[in-house]
Design a protein around this motif. Structure first.
Motif, PDB file in Angstrom:
ATOM      1  N   LEU A  42       7.990  22.248 -30.795  1.00 36.00           N
ATOM      2  CA  LEU A  42       8.684  21.630 -29.665  1.00 36.00           C
ATOM      3  C   LEU A  42       8.396  20.137 -29.550  1.00 36.00           C
ATOM      4  O   LEU A  42       9.136  19.414 -28.908  1.00 36.00           O
ATOM      5  CB  LEU A  42       8.286  22.335 -28.363  1.00 36.00           C
ATOM      6  N   GLY A  43       7.337  19.691 -30.152  1.00 39.03           N
ATOM      7  CA  GLY A  43       7.005  18.271 -30.118  1.00 39.03           C
ATOM      8  C   GLY A  43       5.936  17.961 -29.089  1.00 39.03           C
ATOM      9  O   GLY A  43       5.716  18.715 -28.136  1.00 39.03           O
ATOM     10  N   GLY A  44       5.261  16.844 -29.288  1.00 36.92           N
ATOM     11  CA  GLY A  44       4.160  16.457 -28.439  1.00 36.92           C
ATOM     12  C   GLY A  44       4.553  16.088 -27.023  1.00 36.92           C
ATOM     13  O   GLY A  44       3.751  16.188 -26.101  1.00 36.92           O
ATOM     14  N   ASP A  45       5.786  15.657 -26.829  1.00 34.62           N
ATOM     15  CA  ASP A  45       6.225  15.241 -25.491  1.00 34.62           C
ATOM     16  C   ASP A  45       7.142  16.276 -24.835  1.00 34.62           C
ATOM     17  O   ASP A  45       7.852  15.965 -23.888  1.00 34.62           O
ATOM     18  CB  ASP A  45       6.926  13.890 -25.565  1.00 34.62           C
ATOM     19  N   TYR A  46       7.091  17.504 -25.303  1.00 36.72           N
ATOM     20  CA  TYR A  46       7.968  18.554 -24.779  1.00 36.72           C
ATOM     21  C   TYR A  46       7.808  18.734 -23.283  1.00 36.72           C
ATOM     22  O   TYR A  46       8.790  18.763 -22.542  1.00 36.72           O
ATOM     23  CB  TYR A  46       7.694  19.882 -25.500  1.00 36.72           C
ATOM     24  N   ARG A  50      10.628  18.091 -20.462  1.00 32.30           N
ATOM     25  CA  ARG A  50      11.229  19.347 -20.021  1.00 32.30           C
ATOM     26  C   ARG A  50      11.762  19.240 -18.599  1.00 32.30           C
ATOM     27  O   ARG A  50      12.849  19.703 -18.290  1.00 32.30           O
ATOM     28  CB  ARG A  50      10.192  20.460 -20.109  1.00 32.30           C
ATOM     29  N   ARG A  51      11.004  18.631 -17.740  1.00 30.47           N
ATOM     30  CA  ARG A  51      11.416  18.480 -16.341  1.00 30.47           C
ATOM     31  C   ARG A  51      11.322  17.001 -15.987  1.00 30.47           C
ATOM     32  O   ARG A  51      10.556  16.590 -15.128  1.00 30.47           O
ATOM     33  CB  ARG A  51      10.518  19.332 -15.460  1.00 30.47           C
ATOM     34  N   LYS A  52      12.110  16.204 -16.673  1.00 31.60           N
ATOM     35  CA  LYS A  52      12.013  14.758 -16.559  1.00 31.60           C
ATOM     36  C   LYS A  52      12.263  14.267 -15.136  1.00 31.60           C
ATOM     37  O   LYS A  52      11.544  13.409 -14.631  1.00 31.60           O
ATOM     38  CB  LYS A  52      13.000  14.105 -17.527  1.00 31.60           C
ATOM     39  N   GLU A  53      13.265  14.816 -14.471  1.00 31.09           N
ATOM     40  CA  GLU A  53      13.595  14.366 -13.117  1.00 31.09           C
ATOM     41  C   GLU A  53      12.435  14.639 -12.144  1.00 31.09           C
ATOM     42  O   GLU A  53      12.092  13.786 -11.321  1.00 31.09           O
ATOM     43  CB  GLU A  53      14.861  15.064 -12.629  1.00 31.09           C
ATOM     44  N   VAL A  54      11.835  15.802 -12.262  1.00 24.68           N
ATOM     45  CA  VAL A  54      10.701  16.137 -11.399  1.00 24.68           C
ATOM     46  C   VAL A  54       9.541  15.187 -11.675  1.00 24.68           C
ATOM     47  O   VAL A  54       8.893  14.692 -10.751  1.00 24.68           O
ATOM     48  CB  VAL A  54      10.273  17.605 -11.617  1.00 24.68           C
TER      49      VAL A  54
END
Length: 82
Positions: A42-46, A50-54
């Motif tokens: 999924l990658g290191g910054d998953y 994943r919940r960028k807005e939050v």
């Protein structure tokens, strides 16, 4: 020098963190096996994406709590040099 209580708390926090990571790995693997899916990195910054807005809202509120006025606008895409 740390007291015995502080040392115990530090060790307990470390163990709890390690167990949380192990649990997450096992849960993910069990879900993968149950669904018969191949492994996918999924990658290191998953978790950050994943919940960028939050995440943006939480960070904005933290800055406001520190006394900053926050106004965000999307960054313009930067072109990479050729």
């Amino acid at each position: 020098m740390l007291t015995d209580v502080n040392e115990t708390a530090i060790i307990a926090d470390s163990v709890f963190g390690l167990l949380s990571m192990v649990r997450a790995q096992l849960y993910g693997r069990m879900q993968q096996v149950a669904r018969n899916e191949p492994y996918k990195e999924l990658g290191g910054d998953y978790f950050n994406n994943r919940r960028k807005e939050v995440r943006v809202n939480v960070l904005t509120k933290q800055l406001e709590k520190l006394g900053y006025a926050v106004q965000l606008e999307p960054a313009k895409p930067q072109l990479e040099p050729a």
